[in-house]
Design an enzyme around this catalytic site. Structure first.
Site, PDB file in Angstrom:
ATOM      1  N   CYS A  50      47.459  -4.026  -3.370  1.00 50.64           N
ATOM      2  CA  CYS A  50      46.426  -4.274  -4.405  1.00 50.64           C
ATOM      3  C   CYS A  50      45.546  -5.458  -4.011  1.00 50.64           C
ATOM      4  O   CYS A  50      44.333  -5.456  -4.271  1.00 50.64           O
ATOM      5  CB  CYS A  50      47.080  -4.555  -5.756  1.00 50.64           C
ATOM      6  SG  CYS A  50      48.042  -3.168  -6.380  1.00 50.64           S
ATOM      7  N   ARG A 127      46.602   4.371  -8.286  1.00 46.83           N
ATOM      8  CA  ARG A 127      45.311   3.885  -7.740  1.00 46.83           C
ATOM      9  C   ARG A 127      44.242   4.938  -8.038  1.00 46.83           C
ATOM     10  O   ARG A 127      43.984   5.833  -7.230  1.00 46.83           O
ATOM     11  CB  ARG A 127      45.432   3.640  -6.237  1.00 46.83           C
ATOM     12  CG  ARG A 127      46.475   2.609  -5.892  1.00 46.83           C
ATOM     13  CD  ARG A 127      46.544   2.271  -4.431  1.00 46.83           C
ATOM     14  NE  ARG A 127      47.764   1.531  -4.180  1.00 46.83           N
ATOM     15  CZ  ARG A 127      47.935   0.231  -4.425  1.00 46.83           C
ATOM     16  NH1 ARG A 127      46.940  -0.487  -4.909  1.00 46.83           N
ATOM     17  NH2 ARG A 127      49.095  -0.360  -4.177  1.00 46.83           N
TER      18      ARG A 127
HETATM   19  C1  BEZ Z   1      51.235  -3.028  -3.539  1.00 45.26           C
HETATM   20  O1  BEZ Z   1      51.623  -3.463  -2.456  1.00 45.26           O
HETATM   21  O2  BEZ Z   1      50.141  -3.318  -3.983  1.00 45.26           O
HETATM   22  C2  BEZ Z   1      52.108  -2.082  -4.297  1.00 45.26           C
HETATM   23  C3  BEZ Z   1      52.870  -1.167  -3.587  1.00 45.26           C
HETATM   24  C4  BEZ Z   1      53.698  -0.301  -4.293  1.00 45.26           C
HETATM   25  C5  BEZ Z   1      53.727  -0.330  -5.688  1.00 45.26           C
HETATM   26  C6  BEZ Z   1      52.928  -1.226  -6.374  1.00 45.26           C
HETATM   27  C7  BEZ Z   1      52.107  -2.100  -5.681  1.00 45.26           C
END
Ligand code: BEZ
Length: 217
Positions: A50, A127
């Protein structure tokens, strides 16, 4: 605002309106009528993929603004978590996050837009990207899984394609990029189909067959 279950909105329909707390104060989606909007959700603040996405969205913010597009982020984190993360991004990477981020703690907006995919996570938004036009109509949706960061070049390309369609009532072929030839809408009547060949040789037109005509703008 009614709160239906976690159902997907529909392309070509008005994007569901909402009022929400954001890092820029209380906002309504309808405040942005007259501009295109990219509404995007992320799973959680202070997570690595993110963070790369927020940096990427901040980088294209001027390109979006040049196209008359406003950005609006969202997750089910609180406004305090959003502010802490945004301040951390500024400290760590020297990047300002110029767009508001919705604090959808009660999941009202996530439910309106079908942003939670329980098979992936019952507690985080996926996402998602919703492209809403200047009249408030939902024009495109992209859903990515939790593990895959989005491609912001594709978001810009999609907006360019939608805006070319708005201006020229034309479609865009696979892998189209701004400046490439567009596709004229296929005829819908036998009479129009019969007249199609008359376009051959006209300025900018590449006539391939009655249903397939390209035009350089
Ligand atoms: C992240 O790295 O942004 C992420 C990865 C998996 C689930 C939620 C966030």
């Amino acid at each position: 605002m009614t709160e239906p279950a976690n159902s997907l909105p529909r392309l070509g329909a008005p994007a569901p309106d909402f009022e929400a707390e954001t890092t820029h104060g209380k906002l309504r989606l309808s405040d942005f009528l007259g501009s295109y909007v990219v509404l995007f959700s992320h799973p959680a603040d202070f997570t690595p993929v993110c963070t790369t996405e927020f940096l990427a969205f901040a980088k294209i913010a001027p390109d979006l603004r040049a196209r008359g597009v406003e950005l609006l982020g969202l997750s089910i984190d609180s406004v305090f978590a959003h502010l802490g993360w945004i301040r951390n991004i500024k400290e760590r990477f020297g990047v300002d996050i110029p767009f508001p981020v919705v604090a959808d703690s009660g999941r009202a907006v996530a439910n309106l837009y079908g942003m939670v995919m329980p098979g992936e996570s019952a507690t985080e938004t996926s996402r998602c990207v919703f492209i809403i036009d200047d009249k408030g109509i939902l024009r495109a949706m992209i859903y990515y899984p939790l593990t895959t960061g989005r491609n912001t070049d594709e978001i810009l390309r999609l907006i360019d394609a939608l805006q070319v369609t708005d201006q020229h009532k034309a479609g865009t072929p696979a892998n189209w990029q701004k400046g490439d030839a567009v596709i004229l809408p296929a005829p819908r009547t036998a009479e129009d189909a019969a007249e199609r060949s008359e376009l051959a040789g006209k300025d900018g037109v590449e006539y391939i067959d009655w249903y397939y005509v390209k035009k350089t703008l």
